[in-house]
Write a protein that holds these residues in place. Structure first.
Motif, PDB file in Angstrom:
ATOM      1  N   GLY A  58       0.825  -1.195   0.000  1.00 37.39           N
ATOM      2  CA  GLY A  58       0.000   0.000   0.000  1.00 37.39           C
ATOM      3  C   GLY A  58       0.862   1.249   0.000  1.00 37.39           C
ATOM      4  N   LEU A  59       0.435   2.291   0.755  1.00 33.17           N
ATOM      5  CA  LEU A  59       1.188   3.549   0.861  1.00 33.17           C
ATOM      6  C   LEU A  59       1.390   4.171  -0.518  1.00 33.17           C
ATOM      7  CD1 LEU A  59       3.839   2.236   3.422  1.00 33.17           C
ATOM      8  CD2 LEU A  59       1.582   3.214   3.887  1.00 33.17           C
ATOM      9  N   THR A  60       0.366   4.054  -1.350  1.00 31.54           N
ATOM     10  CA  THR A  60       0.432   4.455  -2.757  1.00 31.54           C
ATOM     11  C   THR A  60      -0.600   5.541  -3.037  1.00 31.54           C
ATOM     12  OG1 THR A  60       1.149   2.239  -3.397  1.00 31.54           O
ATOM     13  CG2 THR A  60       0.160   3.597  -5.121  1.00 31.54           C
ATOM     14  N   GLN A  61      -0.242   6.480  -3.936  1.00 32.45           N
ATOM     15  CA  GLN A  61      -1.179   7.506  -4.376  1.00 32.45           C
ATOM     16  C   GLN A  61      -1.133   7.612  -5.896  1.00 32.45           C
ATOM     17  OE1 GLN A  61      -0.098  11.123  -2.341  1.00 32.45           O
ATOM     18  NE2 GLN A  61      -1.138  10.527  -0.452  1.00 32.45           N
ATOM     19  N   LEU A  62      -2.326   7.601  -6.523  1.00 30.82           N
ATOM     20  CA  LEU A  62      -2.456   7.664  -7.973  1.00 30.82           C
ATOM     21  C   LEU A  62      -3.495   8.724  -8.314  1.00 30.82           C
ATOM     22  CD1 LEU A  62      -2.881   3.803  -8.413  1.00 30.82           C
ATOM     23  CD2 LEU A  62      -0.757   5.069  -8.770  1.00 30.82           C
ATOM     24  N   GLN A  63      -3.221   9.538  -9.319  1.00 31.76           N
ATOM     25  CA  GLN A  63      -4.164  10.592  -9.689  1.00 31.76           C
ATOM     26  C   GLN A  63      -4.693  10.385 -11.098  1.00 31.76           C
ATOM     27  OE1 GLN A  63      -2.793  14.741  -9.617  1.00 31.76           O
ATOM     28  NE2 GLN A  63      -4.759  15.252  -8.686  1.00 31.76           N
ATOM     29  N   PHE A  64      -6.019  10.416 -11.228  1.00 32.81           N
ATOM     30  CA  PHE A  64      -6.672  10.321 -12.531  1.00 32.81           C
ATOM     31  C   PHE A  64      -6.705  11.717 -13.161  1.00 32.81           C
ATOM     32  CE2 PHE A  64      -8.482   6.889  -9.978  1.00 32.81           C
ATOM     33  CZ  PHE A  64      -8.382   5.796 -10.841  1.00 32.81           C
ATOM     34  N   THR A  65      -6.179  11.844 -14.366  1.00 29.80           N
ATOM     35  CA  THR A  65      -6.229  13.138 -15.050  1.00 29.80           C
ATOM     36  C   THR A  65      -7.346  13.197 -16.087  1.00 29.80           C
ATOM     37  OG1 THR A  65      -4.623  12.485 -16.734  1.00 29.80           O
ATOM     38  CG2 THR A  65      -3.753  13.442 -14.705  1.00 29.80           C
ATOM     39  N   SER A  66      -7.996  12.055 -16.344  1.00 27.89           N
ATOM     40  CA  SER A  66      -9.171  12.032 -17.196  1.00 27.89           C
ATOM     41  C   SER A  66     -10.142  10.992 -16.648  1.00 27.89           C
ATOM     42  CB  SER A  66      -8.807  11.728 -18.654  1.00 27.89           C
ATOM     43  OG  SER A  66      -8.076  10.524 -18.751  1.00 27.89           O
ATOM     44  N   ALA A  67     -11.402  11.142 -17.007  1.00 27.17           N
ATOM     45  CA  ALA A  67     -12.461  10.316 -16.425  1.00 27.17           C
ATOM     46  C   ALA A  67     -12.334   8.863 -16.874  1.00 27.17           C
ATOM     47  CB  ALA A  67     -13.821  10.863 -16.816  1.00 27.17           C
ATOM     48  N   THR A  68     -12.614   7.953 -15.963  1.00 29.71           N
ATOM     49  CA  THR A  68     -12.620   6.532 -16.310  1.00 29.71           C
ATOM     50  C   THR A  68     -13.378   5.748 -15.253  1.00 29.71           C
ATOM     51  OG1 THR A  68     -11.235   4.648 -16.942  1.00 29.71           O
ATOM     52  CG2 THR A  68     -10.506   5.919 -15.061  1.00 29.71           C
ATOM     53  N   ASN A  69     -13.816   4.575 -15.650  1.00 29.38           N
ATOM     54  CA  ASN A  69     -14.300   3.587 -14.691  1.00 29.38           C
ATOM     55  C   ASN A  69     -13.124   2.691 -14.339  1.00 29.38           C
ATOM     56  OD1 ASN A  69     -17.342   4.107 -14.816  1.00 29.38           O
ATOM     57  ND2 ASN A  69     -16.839   3.794 -16.973  1.00 29.38           N
ATOM     58  N   PHE A  70     -13.003   2.348 -13.075  1.00 34.23           N
ATOM     59  CA  PHE A  70     -11.908   1.477 -12.651  1.00 34.23           C
ATOM     60  C   PHE A  70     -12.438   0.444 -11.670  1.00 34.23           C
ATOM     61  CE2 PHE A  70     -12.022   4.693  -9.356  1.00 34.23           C
ATOM     62  CZ  PHE A  70     -11.653   4.042  -8.187  1.00 34.23           C
ATOM     63  N   ALA A  71     -11.715  -0.649 -11.535  1.00 34.28           N
ATOM     64  CA  ALA A  71     -12.102  -1.700 -10.595  1.00 34.28           C
ATOM     65  C   ALA A  71     -10.970  -1.938  -9.613  1.00 34.28           C
ATOM     66  CB  ALA A  71     -12.437  -2.996 -11.338  1.00 34.28           C
ATOM     67  N   LEU A  72     -11.366  -2.226  -8.380  1.00 32.59           N
ATOM     68  CA  LEU A  72     -10.421  -2.490  -7.295  1.00 32.59           C
ATOM     69  C   LEU A  72     -10.692  -3.887  -6.760  1.00 32.59           C
ATOM     70  CD1 LEU A  72      -8.360  -1.536  -5.092  1.00 32.59           C
ATOM     71  CD2 LEU A  72     -10.342  -0.681  -3.816  1.00 32.59           C
ATOM     72  N   THR A  73      -9.676  -4.739  -6.755  1.00 30.58           N
ATOM     73  CA  THR A  73      -9.835  -6.106  -6.257  1.00 30.58           C
ATOM     74  C   THR A  73      -8.629  -6.481  -5.406  1.00 30.58           C
ATOM     75  OG1 THR A  73      -8.851  -7.019  -8.274  1.00 30.58           O
ATOM     76  CG2 THR A  73     -11.264  -6.857  -8.205  1.00 30.58           C
ATOM     77  N   GLY A  74      -8.626  -7.733  -4.924  1.00 34.04           N
ATOM     78  CA  GLY A  74      -7.524  -8.207  -4.101  1.00 34.04           C
ATOM     79  C   GLY A  74      -7.748  -7.901  -2.635  1.00 34.04           C
ATOM     80  N   GLY A  75      -6.643  -7.706  -1.901  1.00 35.20           N
ATOM     81  CA  GLY A  75      -6.724  -7.447  -0.467  1.00 35.20           C
ATOM     82  C   GLY A  75      -7.193  -6.036  -0.163  1.00 35.20           C
TER      83      GLY A  75
END
Length: 311
Positions: A58-75
């Motif tokens: 973890g300890l991660t940061q991500l920035q979306f610069t354009s619109a999208t659908n995304f999925a989050l899975t795993g732990g």
């Protein structure tokens, strides 16, 4: 695009792996939890092998610069979109400028993020997976760094939707390996009689284990083919469970093979965690793999009906 603001411990691009090249000495690589990748891509309508981000610790940061659908899975690494907590196993919509951040958790180690349509990446030997040892695939064969940018095609908002993820366990099923008899023991005697503890020097190549009674030996074998899930026994008697970035041959006795359906559990094991093994049969191992396929097919059917009903 998706910009890496803070990469965390080991943020990398993975898919379902690089197959068909082991005879050339090329490792499989790919996500340690392929089922999580398939669920994420199914939620978005992507091909199952679409590349994703594998977040470790973890300890991660991500920035979306354009619109999208995304999925989050795993732990569950305590992800948030801006200040809104997210739940693994769900599809979400991100607006331009929103920040996807991950904390950490004592109960999980890896999470996966996929975007609708996938990232724009260059395939190497039929895969976009990052081979961290050979340093190819992904972006320059390395973990992602702050400032790296992943491009994708912007898309319209789709309704948030979740899927049940099969749980993670610390009891793993194995098949007996070919060299137990040469050690005058069985896999049950060597592995199943007691729990094992994960050592800190474990990584994507292999998980090193220790226990109260190690089975030290002097048996050497000619180098033979190995693959993810092979359990080797070095002379010190501390087993090594080979994982996705493992070598293609090895000279330690092979005492067991983790069944394919259970390999995903190693994605969430950290140093100090305990794991135990139980013997199973090839027929039951095949049945478990088929069960995963059935789960994905049912999810795909349910999503198709749901999306059609609101279109």
């Amino acid at each position: 695009m998706l910009e890496v603001i803070k990469p965390g411990v080991q943020l990398c691009i993975q898919d379902l792996g690089r197959h068909g090249h082991r005879h050339l000495g090329v490792s499989q690589s790919g996500a340690l939890d392929p089922l999580a990748v398939k669920i994420a891509n199914t939620l978005l309508g992507n091909p199952l092998n679409t590349a994703v981000l594998e977040i470790t610790v973890g300890l991660t940061q991500l920035q979306f610069t354009s619109a999208t659908n995304f999925a989050l899975t795993g732990g569950d690494l305590k992800a948030c979109l801006d200040d809104t907590p997210l739940t693994p196993g769900w599809r979400y919509y991100a607006k331009p400028g929103q920040l996807l951040s991950f904390a950490s958790s004592p109960d999980a180690l890896r999470a996966y993020v996929s975007v609708e349509g996938g990232f724009e990446l260059q395939s190497v030997m039929g895969s976009c997976a990052t081979d961290l040892q050979a340093e190819f695939g992904g972006i320059n064969g390395s973990p992602l760094a702050a400032g790296d940018q992943l491009h994708y095609v912007s898309c319209l908002e789709r309704r948030s939707l979740g899927a049940l993820q099969p749980g993670y366990h610390k009891q793993v099923r194995i098949l007996s390996g070919p060299h137990c008899t040469r050690l005058n023991s069985s896999a049950a005697q060597l592995l199943c009689a007691k729990p094992w503890q994960v050592l800190p020097d474990s990584n994507r190549m292999g998980m090193r284990l220790t226990g109260p009674d190690l089975f030290a030996h002097q048996l050497s074998i000619n180098s033979q083919a190995v693959l993810p899930g092979t359990i080797q026994l070095p002379p010190n008697g501390a087993p090594i469970v080979l994982l996705n970035d493992c070598q293609t041959t090895g000279g330690y006795p092979m005492i067991a093979q983790v069944i394919q359906a259970d390999l995903r559990h190693f994605a969430q094991l950290s140093a100090g965690d305990q794991i135990s093994f139980t013997l199973t049969t090839p027929a039951l191992a095949h049945q478990e793999t088929q069960q995963h396929n059935y789960h994905l097919n049912q999810l795909r059917i349910a999503l198709t009906h749901h999306d059609r009903s609101i279109s």
